[in-house]
Write a protein that holds these residues in place. Structure first.
Motif, mmCIF file in Angstrom:
data_model
loop_
_atom_site.group_PDB
_atom_site.id
_atom_site.type_symbol
_atom_site.label_atom_id
_atom_site.label_comp_id
_atom_site.label_asym_id
_atom_site.label_seq_id
_atom_site.Cartn_x
_atom_site.Cartn_y
_atom_site.Cartn_z
ATOM 1 N N PHE A 116 0.629 -5.001 9.081
ATOM 2 C CA PHE A 116 1.456 -4.077 8.313
ATOM 3 C C PHE A 116 2.861 -3.982 8.887
ATOM 4 O O PHE A 116 3.076 -4.126 10.098
ATOM 5 C CB PHE A 116 0.842 -2.672 8.340
ATOM 6 C CG PHE A 116 -0.385 -2.509 7.494
ATOM 7 C CD1 PHE A 116 -1.640 -2.802 7.998
ATOM 8 C CD2 PHE A 116 -0.281 -2.052 6.187
ATOM 9 C CE1 PHE A 116 -2.774 -2.648 7.218
ATOM 10 C CE2 PHE A 116 -1.414 -1.884 5.399
ATOM 11 C CZ PHE A 116 -2.661 -2.190 5.921
ATOM 12 N N GLY A 117 3.813 -3.668 8.014
ATOM 13 C CA GLY A 117 5.122 -3.245 8.465
ATOM 14 C C GLY A 117 5.082 -1.793 8.908
ATOM 15 O O GLY A 117 4.043 -1.120 8.810
ATOM 16 N N ALA A 118 6.224 -1.304 9.376
ATOM 17 C CA ALA A 118 6.295 0.058 9.900
ATOM 18 C C ALA A 118 6.349 1.107 8.798
ATOM 19 O O ALA A 118 6.188 2.300 9.063
ATOM 20 C CB ALA A 118 7.506 0.208 10.815
ATOM 21 N N TYR A 149 0.847 -1.177 0.000
ATOM 22 C CA TYR A 149 0.000 0.000 0.000
ATOM 23 C C TYR A 149 0.892 1.240 0.000
ATOM 24 O O TYR A 149 2.011 1.225 0.522
ATOM 25 C CB TYR A 149 -0.876 0.045 1.253
ATOM 26 C CG TYR A 149 -2.114 -0.825 1.212
ATOM 27 C CD1 TYR A 149 -2.058 -2.171 1.570
ATOM 28 C CD2 TYR A 149 -3.347 -0.298 0.848
ATOM 29 C CE1 TYR A 149 -3.194 -2.961 1.556
ATOM 30 C CE2 TYR A 149 -4.487 -1.086 0.835
ATOM 31 C CZ TYR A 149 -4.403 -2.407 1.185
ATOM 32 O OH TYR A 149 -5.539 -3.188 1.166
ATOM 33 N N ARG A 179 -1.442 13.095 4.229
ATOM 34 C CA ARG A 179 -2.797 13.409 4.677
ATOM 35 C C ARG A 179 -3.872 12.653 3.883
ATOM 36 O O ARG A 179 -5.003 13.127 3.734
ATOM 37 C CB ARG A 179 -3.052 14.923 4.636
ATOM 38 C CG ARG A 179 -2.249 15.663 5.702
ATOM 39 C CD ARG A 179 -2.399 17.169 5.561
ATOM 40 N NE ARG A 179 -1.786 17.664 4.324
ATOM 41 C CZ ARG A 179 -0.489 17.842 4.167
ATOM 42 N NH1 ARG A 179 0.343 17.554 5.141
ATOM 43 N NH2 ARG A 179 -0.008 18.304 3.023
ATOM 44 N N GLN A 180 -3.504 11.491 3.398
ATOM 45 C CA GLN A 180 -4.474 10.645 2.710
ATOM 46 C C GLN A 180 -4.462 9.247 3.307
ATOM 47 O O GLN A 180 -3.547 8.874 4.034
ATOM 48 C CB GLN A 180 -4.152 10.559 1.211
ATOM 49 C CG GLN A 180 -4.292 11.874 0.471
ATOM 50 C CD GLN A 180 -4.110 11.696 -1.017
ATOM 51 O OE1 GLN A 180 -4.443 10.652 -1.585
ATOM 52 N NE2 GLN A 180 -3.606 12.723 -1.679
ATOM 53 N N GLY A 181 -5.492 8.486 2.989
ATOM 54 C CA GLY A 181 -5.534 7.092 3.424
ATOM 55 C C GLY A 181 -4.625 6.221 2.584
ATOM 56 O O GLY A 181 -3.979 6.686 1.647
ATOM 57 N N LEU A 182 -4.593 4.961 2.913
ATOM 58 C CA LEU A 182 -3.756 4.018 2.186
ATOM 59 C C LEU A 182 -4.434 3.618 0.876
ATOM 60 O O LEU A 182 -5.643 3.412 0.828
ATOM 61 C CB LEU A 182 -3.507 2.767 3.025
ATOM 62 C CG LEU A 182 -2.414 2.847 4.082
ATOM 63 C CD1 LEU A 182 -2.856 3.711 5.248
ATOM 64 C CD2 LEU A 182 -2.038 1.466 4.565
ATOM 65 N N PHE A 202 3.853 0.855 2.538
ATOM 66 C CA PHE A 202 3.642 -0.177 3.558
ATOM 67 C C PHE A 202 3.481 -1.544 2.901
ATOM 68 O O PHE A 202 2.702 -1.694 1.959
ATOM 69 C CB PHE A 202 2.380 0.115 4.375
ATOM 70 C CG PHE A 202 2.472 1.334 5.242
ATOM 71 C CD1 PHE A 202 1.971 2.553 4.809
ATOM 72 C CD2 PHE A 202 3.049 1.262 6.496
ATOM 73 C CE1 PHE A 202 2.054 3.682 5.602
ATOM 74 C CE2 PHE A 202 3.142 2.392 7.304
ATOM 75 C CZ PHE A 202 2.644 3.597 6.853
ATOM 76 N N LYS A 234 -7.391 -10.395 7.662
ATOM 77 C CA LYS A 234 -6.743 -9.604 8.700
ATOM 78 C C LYS A 234 -5.340 -9.235 8.250
ATOM 79 O O LYS A 234 -4.482 -10.086 8.074
ATOM 80 C CB LYS A 234 -6.673 -10.414 10.002
ATOM 81 C CG LYS A 234 -8.039 -10.746 10.583
ATOM 82 C CD LYS A 234 -7.933 -11.610 11.829
ATOM 83 C CE LYS A 234 -7.277 -10.892 12.960
ATOM 84 N NZ LYS A 234 -7.329 -11.684 14.230
ATOM 85 N N LEU A 235 -5.129 -7.939 8.071
ATOM 86 C CA LEU A 235 -3.840 -7.449 7.589
ATOM 87 C C LEU A 235 -2.920 -7.103 8.733
ATOM 88 O O LEU A 235 -3.320 -6.439 9.690
ATOM 89 C CB LEU A 235 -4.041 -6.205 6.719
ATOM 90 C CG LEU A 235 -4.738 -6.390 5.367
ATOM 91 C CD1 LEU A 235 -4.957 -5.046 4.696
ATOM 92 C CD2 LEU A 235 -3.925 -7.296 4.469
ATOM 93 N N GLN A 238 0.829 5.506 1.000
ATOM 94 C CA GLN A 238 0.109 6.550 1.736
ATOM 95 C C GLN A 238 0.710 7.901 1.388
ATOM 96 O O GLN A 238 1.843 8.199 1.770
ATOM 97 C CB GLN A 238 0.185 6.294 3.240
ATOM 98 C CG GLN A 238 -0.687 7.220 4.072
ATOM 99 C CD GLN A 238 -0.715 6.819 5.540
ATOM 100 O OE1 GLN A 238 0.274 6.350 6.090
ATOM 101 N NE2 GLN A 238 -1.864 6.986 6.187
ATOM 102 N N LYS A 273 -1.098 -6.643 -5.139
ATOM 103 C CA LYS A 273 -1.329 -7.733 -4.191
ATOM 104 C C LYS A 273 -0.865 -9.042 -4.806
ATOM 105 O O LYS A 273 -0.903 -9.216 -6.037
ATOM 106 C CB LYS A 273 -2.800 -7.809 -3.779
ATOM 107 C CG LYS A 273 -3.763 -7.990 -4.947
ATOM 108 C CD LYS A 273 -5.208 -7.882 -4.452
ATOM 109 C CE LYS A 273 -6.194 -7.970 -5.624
ATOM 110 N NZ LYS A 273 -7.599 -7.767 -5.179
ATOM 111 N N LEU A 330 -4.053 0.827 -2.410
ATOM 112 C CA LEU A 330 -3.418 -0.424 -2.813
ATOM 113 C C LEU A 330 -2.595 -0.223 -4.076
ATOM 114 O O LEU A 330 -3.077 0.312 -5.073
ATOM 115 C CB LEU A 330 -4.493 -1.484 -3.066
ATOM 116 C CG LEU A 330 -3.969 -2.851 -3.450
ATOM 117 C CD1 LEU A 330 -3.252 -3.509 -2.259
ATOM 118 C CD2 LEU A 330 -5.109 -3.742 -3.935
ATOM 119 N N ARG A 350 9.625 5.460 4.164
ATOM 120 C CA ARG A 350 9.378 6.800 3.624
ATOM 121 C C ARG A 350 10.284 7.020 2.436
ATOM 122 O O ARG A 350 11.507 6.946 2.571
ATOM 123 C CB ARG A 350 9.644 7.858 4.695
ATOM 124 C CG ARG A 350 8.666 7.823 5.834
ATOM 125 C CD ARG A 350 8.953 8.904 6.884
ATOM 126 N NE ARG A 350 7.925 8.889 7.921
ATOM 127 C CZ ARG A 350 6.778 9.519 7.838
ATOM 128 N NH1 ARG A 350 6.516 10.237 6.778
ATOM 129 N NH2 ARG A 350 5.903 9.439 8.827
#
Lengths: 115, 114
Positions: free
Chosen positions: A105-107, A36, A41-44, A90, A102-103, A38, A49, A46, A110
């Protein structure tokens, strides 16, 4: 328990250069894997996959990723980075729980793009 | 097709105050997820629903957190008596429902607890 490690917290590349963002996963069984992105100021959103099959998957905006069971990796690649790719990326692994996804995520990594 | 919407976009509280976050999933998506994303970390699943039923809320941090989805559409996540450690972005996601479906994320609510 499943887990994802993104070893590079920050990556800086020049515009037009190639890119690889690393992802290592830990999962008992056959994983479903995701990348994913990001933007500020936005959502994730895709990018791509992986479901069991061809180990190289193509995504949006020229991104691709390669699954390696032997290395427990799912690295993201792009041949030529654009300034608009500046974002946080991510990697995630999915544990199917019944019919639910169920996902974990890694950290995140950037990505900064230099002119 | 409208995406996942969330409100408010930002919230600033003093410790001890309560706050609610609201999520409107994509129409027709019967599965809804709430995530907590601390600064410089990946999202962490808190709770998820199929229609109005809670499927798993075992990752809700404490009894200060609650989530409902009474009609199987919109959802509310509430924090009673917020703490500084609750400072994070709260993301909502929805999916059509089968296990391999993509989750679609909203823009999130950024919470700062002073």
């Amino acid at each position: 328990a499943q887990s994802v490690t993104q070893p590079d917290a920050r990556v800086t590349v020049s515009e037009g250069a190639s890119l690889q963002l690393r992802c290592k996963y830990s999962y008992f069984g056959t994983p479903y894997l995701f990348w994913y992105v990001q933007y500020p100021r936005q959502g994730l959103q895709l990018l791509l996959k992986y479901y069991p099959g061809d180990p190289v998957v193509q995504g949006v905006n020229g991104f691709e990723a390669e699954f390696s069971k032997s290395n427990s990796s799912f690295h993201l690649r792009k041949a030529s980075v654009h300034w608009s790719d500046w974002a946080v990326y991510f990697c995630a692994v999915s544990m199917l729980s019944g019919s639910f996804n169920k996902l974990t995520f890694g950290a995140g990594t950037r990505l900064a793009v230099c002119p | 097709e409208a995406g996942v919407t969330q409100s408010p976009r930002y919230a600033v509280l003093q410790e001890g105050q309560a706050v609610s976050f609201w999520c409107d999933p994509i129409s027709g998506h019967d599965t809804l997820y709430w995530y907590q994303q601390p600064r410089d970390q990946g999202p962490q699943l808190l709770v998820y629903f199929r229609d109005e039923a809670v499927i798993d809320n075992s990752q809700l941090p404490s009894d200060r957190f609650s989530a409902v989805r009474p009609k199987g559409t919109n959802s509310t996540l509430k924090i009673q008596s917020a703490k500084q450690g609750d400072t994070a972005t709260y993301l909502c996601a929805s999916s059509p429902g089968t296990g391999k479906d993509t989750q679609y994320f909203g823009p999130g609510t950024r919470l700062l607890v002073l």
